[in-house]
Write a protein that holds these residues in place. Structure first.
Motif, mmCIF file in Angstrom:
data_model
loop_
_atom_site.group_PDB
_atom_site.id
_atom_site.type_symbol
_atom_site.label_atom_id
_atom_site.label_comp_id
_atom_site.label_asym_id
_atom_site.label_seq_id
_atom_site.Cartn_x
_atom_site.Cartn_y
_atom_site.Cartn_z
ATOM 1 N N ILE A 1 -28.021 -1.542 -5.011
ATOM 2 C CA ILE A 1 -27.366 -1.980 -6.240
ATOM 3 C C ILE A 1 -25.925 -1.491 -6.214
ATOM 4 O O ILE A 1 -25.660 -0.351 -5.822
ATOM 5 C CB ILE A 1 -28.096 -1.383 -7.463
ATOM 6 C CG1 ILE A 1 -29.558 -1.801 -7.464
ATOM 7 C CG2 ILE A 1 -27.394 -1.763 -8.760
ATOM 8 C CD1 ILE A 1 -30.479 -0.873 -8.225
ATOM 9 N N LYS A 2 -25.008 -2.357 -6.618
ATOM 10 C CA LYS A 2 -23.619 -1.957 -6.827
ATOM 11 C C LYS A 2 -23.332 -2.146 -8.297
ATOM 12 O O LYS A 2 -23.609 -3.214 -8.852
ATOM 13 C CB LYS A 2 -22.661 -2.798 -5.993
ATOM 14 C CG LYS A 2 -22.727 -2.510 -4.522
ATOM 15 C CD LYS A 2 -21.687 -3.305 -3.774
ATOM 16 C CE LYS A 2 -21.794 -3.032 -2.287
ATOM 17 N NZ LYS A 2 -20.828 -3.829 -1.526
ATOM 18 N N ALA B 1 -22.702 2.008 -4.143
ATOM 19 C CA ALA B 1 -23.988 1.375 -3.846
ATOM 20 C C ALA B 1 -25.070 2.447 -3.832
ATOM 21 O O ALA B 1 -24.871 3.541 -3.318
ATOM 22 C CB ALA B 1 -23.933 0.667 -2.506
ATOM 23 N N ILE C 1 -26.072 -10.119 -13.143
ATOM 24 C CA ILE C 1 -24.855 -9.752 -12.431
ATOM 25 C C ILE C 1 -23.651 -10.193 -13.268
ATOM 26 O O ILE C 1 -23.582 -11.330 -13.733
ATOM 27 C CB ILE C 1 -24.802 -10.427 -11.041
ATOM 28 C CG1 ILE C 1 -26.053 -10.103 -10.213
ATOM 29 C CG2 ILE C 1 -23.520 -10.061 -10.294
ATOM 30 C CD1 ILE C 1 -26.254 -8.669 -9.876
ATOM 31 N N ILE D 1 -22.700 -5.227 -10.446
ATOM 32 C CA ILE D 1 -21.782 -6.065 -9.671
ATOM 33 C C ILE D 1 -22.538 -6.872 -8.627
ATOM 34 O O ILE D 1 -22.239 -8.026 -8.387
ATOM 35 C CB ILE D 1 -20.700 -5.190 -9.008
ATOM 36 C CG1 ILE D 1 -19.886 -4.488 -10.098
ATOM 37 C CG2 ILE D 1 -19.813 -5.999 -8.094
ATOM 38 C CD1 ILE D 1 -18.986 -3.409 -9.582
ATOM 39 N N ALA D 2 -23.526 -6.248 -7.992
ATOM 40 C CA ALA D 2 -24.305 -6.927 -6.939
ATOM 41 C C ALA D 2 -25.647 -6.237 -6.782
ATOM 42 O O ALA D 2 -25.800 -5.062 -7.113
ATOM 43 C CB ALA D 2 -23.549 -6.908 -5.616
ATOM 44 N N ARG D 3 -26.600 -7.007 -6.281
ATOM 45 C CA ARG D 3 -27.938 -6.475 -6.010
ATOM 46 C C ARG D 3 -28.431 -7.174 -4.748
ATOM 47 O O ARG D 3 -28.433 -8.399 -4.691
ATOM 48 C CB ARG D 3 -28.855 -6.770 -7.194
ATOM 49 C CG ARG D 3 -30.138 -6.021 -7.203
ATOM 50 C CD ARG D 3 -31.009 -6.372 -8.417
ATOM 51 N NE ARG D 3 -30.377 -6.117 -9.690
ATOM 52 C CZ ARG D 3 -30.017 -7.068 -10.567
ATOM 53 N NH1 ARG D 3 -30.202 -8.330 -10.310
ATOM 54 N NH2 ARG D 3 -29.459 -6.750 -11.720
ATOM 55 N N GLU D 4 -28.814 -6.394 -3.746
ATOM 56 C CA GLU D 4 -29.286 -6.959 -2.482
ATOM 57 C C GLU D 4 -30.594 -6.299 -2.097
ATOM 58 O O GLU D 4 -30.741 -5.082 -2.235
ATOM 59 C CB GLU D 4 -28.266 -6.714 -1.362
ATOM 60 C CG GLU D 4 -26.914 -7.351 -1.605
ATOM 61 C CD GLU D 4 -25.909 -6.961 -0.532
ATOM 62 O OE1 GLU D 4 -26.251 -6.191 0.407
ATOM 63 O OE2 GLU D 4 -24.765 -7.420 -0.648
#
Length: 96
Positions: free
Chosen positions: A4-5, A51, A70, A89-92
């Protein structure tokens, strides 16, 4: 593994958090708001938390990090450290 960011703004009261949220809704830059209002050392980086994986931040914030849309701003979320406004901001998911 889920990465996660996110970024956040930490203040002392819900009133302060609501005031900052209003400024963001009116178009103020998140980074500038973080530098001006956040009481966390991350303020110097515009509130960036970098992150991280699940379980690395306050448990009260976990639902936002894992399920929040997001780019949306969430809060105020109360923790032992204060009141937070949080943006994912982002999730991967790199487990595949």
């Amino acid at each position: 593994m889920l990465r996660i960011k996110a970024r956040h703004i930490q203040v002392s009261t819900p009133d302060q958090a609501n005031e900052v949220m209003l400024k963001w809704q009116q178009g103020a830059s998140f980074e500038e708001l973080a530098r001006a209002y956040s009481e966390c050392p991350t303020a110097r980086q515009g509130g960036s938390l970098g992150a991280f994986g699940p379980g690395h931040m306050a448990p009260e914030l976990e639902p936002v990090f894992i399920e929040g849309d997001i780019g949306s701003l969430y809060g105020p979320v109360a923790t032992a450290h204060g009141y937070h406004l949080v943006e994912v901001i982002a999730r991967e998911d790199n487990s595949t």
